[in-house]
Design a protein around this motif. Sequence first.
Motif, PDB file in Angstrom:
ATOM      1  N   GLY A  33       0.601  -1.307   0.251  1.00 33.32           N
ATOM      2  CA  GLY A  33       0.254  -0.136   0.076  1.00 33.32           C
ATOM      3  C   GLY A  33       0.898   1.598  -0.042  1.00 33.32           C
ATOM      4  N   ASN A  34       1.983   1.262  -0.027  1.00 31.79           N
ATOM      5  CA  ASN A  34       2.842   1.972  -0.160  1.00 31.79           C
ATOM      6  C   ASN A  34       2.158   3.056  -1.347  1.00 31.79           C
ATOM      7  N   LYS A  35       2.923   4.767  -1.564  1.00 31.98           N
ATOM      8  CA  LYS A  35       2.456   5.458  -2.191  1.00 31.98           C
ATOM      9  C   LYS A  35       3.790   6.236  -2.415  1.00 31.98           C
ATOM     10  N   LYS A  36       4.221   6.667  -3.772  1.00 29.76           N
ATOM     11  CA  LYS A  36       4.955   7.432  -4.185  1.00 29.76           C
ATOM     12  C   LYS A  36       5.228   8.790  -3.469  1.00 29.76           C
ATOM     13  N   VAL A  37       6.584   9.350  -3.194  1.00 31.62           N
ATOM     14  CA  VAL A  37       6.295  10.472  -2.219  1.00 31.62           C
ATOM     15  C   VAL A  37       7.429  12.296  -3.624  1.00 31.62           C
ATOM     16  N   ARG A  38       7.020  12.575  -3.939  1.00 29.47           N
ATOM     17  CA  ARG A  38       7.987  13.489  -4.803  1.00 29.47           C
ATOM     18  C   ARG A  38       7.602  14.612  -4.718  1.00 29.47           C
ATOM     19  N   ALA A  39       9.745  14.767  -4.440  1.00 30.30           N
ATOM     20  CA  ALA A  39       9.720  16.720  -4.390  1.00 30.30           C
ATOM     21  C   ALA A  39       9.895  16.987  -5.286  1.00 30.30           C
ATOM     22  N   GLU A  40       9.255  18.407  -4.528  1.00 31.34           N
ATOM     23  CA  GLU A  40       8.780  19.733  -5.181  1.00 31.34           C
ATOM     24  C   GLU A  40       9.458  21.057  -4.534  1.00 31.34           C
ATOM     25  N   PHE A  41       9.872  21.740  -5.815  1.00 29.20           N
ATOM     26  CA  PHE A  41      10.867  22.520  -5.229  1.00 29.20           C
ATOM     27  C   PHE A  41      10.824  23.944  -6.100  1.00 29.20           C
TER      28      PHE A  41
END
Length: 263
Positions: A33-41
Motif C-alpha cells: 500500500g505504499n505511495k510514491k513521494v515526490r519532491a517539489e522545489f
Amino acid sequence: MMRSLWSAASGMVAQQKQMDIVAHNLANVNTYGNKKVRAEFQDLIYQTLRDAGGNSGEGTQYPQGLQIGLGTRMAATNRIFVQGPLQTTDNPTDIGIQGEGFFEVQLPDGTSAYTRDGSFKIDSERRLVTSDGFLLVPNITLEENASIDTLVISSDGRVSDTPAGGQQTEIGQINLVRFTNPSGLYAYGKNLFLETAASGQPIVSEPGANGTGVLTQNTLEMSGVQIVEEMVNMIISQRAYESNSKAITTSDSMLEIANQLKR
C-alpha cells in the motif's frame, strides 16, 4: 561574494534532499500500500537590478527587467495516491482496495489512523488487526468455532464466516474512509496516516459508495513505486549535484583570478 556560490550551494542541498526522497521510495518498493513521494522545489527570491517597464530614456521604457536568481529550495513533498497493482495471495485475511479509500484502524491511545495496507491478521481474541496489533474499525471478530478459511469478505465490505457444523453468518461490515485532500495526510509510519487540517475530515462509507473503491479479498495492494522511474530520477539528481559542484569550483577559480589581479 559571488551569487553563484550560494545559488550552486542551494542546488546541491536540494539535490541531496531529492536523493533522500528517491532512496526512501526505493526502500519501500515492497511495502504494501505504499505511495510514491515526490519532491517539489521552488526558486528563491530574486535580486532585482532593474524593473521591467522602467524609463530607459525620454518617452521610452525597458521592455524587460533585470533580475538575478539566488537558488532553489524544497517547497513540499507530495505523496502520489495512485492505485497500486493488486497481487493475489490466497490468504483470506488479506484485503486489497481497488479505487479510492483507506482502512480505519485504532491506535493504542484510542485515536484513529488510516492505511491502504490490507495485510490483516487474527489476534488471540479472533479480531482482525494490523501487523502491529492495531484493531480494524469497525471491529471484526470471528465466531468461536469458525475457521479462518471460512472467512468471506464481499466487494462491498460485508464479512461472513461459517461456524463448524453451522451455516454462513454475517459478522460485520468493513467500511472505507476517504479524504478531500489525501496528500494532506500526516505520514505516521507503520503504513499509517493521520488526519490533518489540510486533509479534511474523514468521510466514512461502505465500499463502492460515495466515491470509494471496492474490496478484493485474497489480494494485497503493492507499492506504487516504479523502480525504473526512480532510477532515472537518481541519475538526474546525481548529474545536477555534480553540475552544481562544478559551478562552485568555477566560481572559486574566478574569485582566485580576481584576487591575483593586484599582483
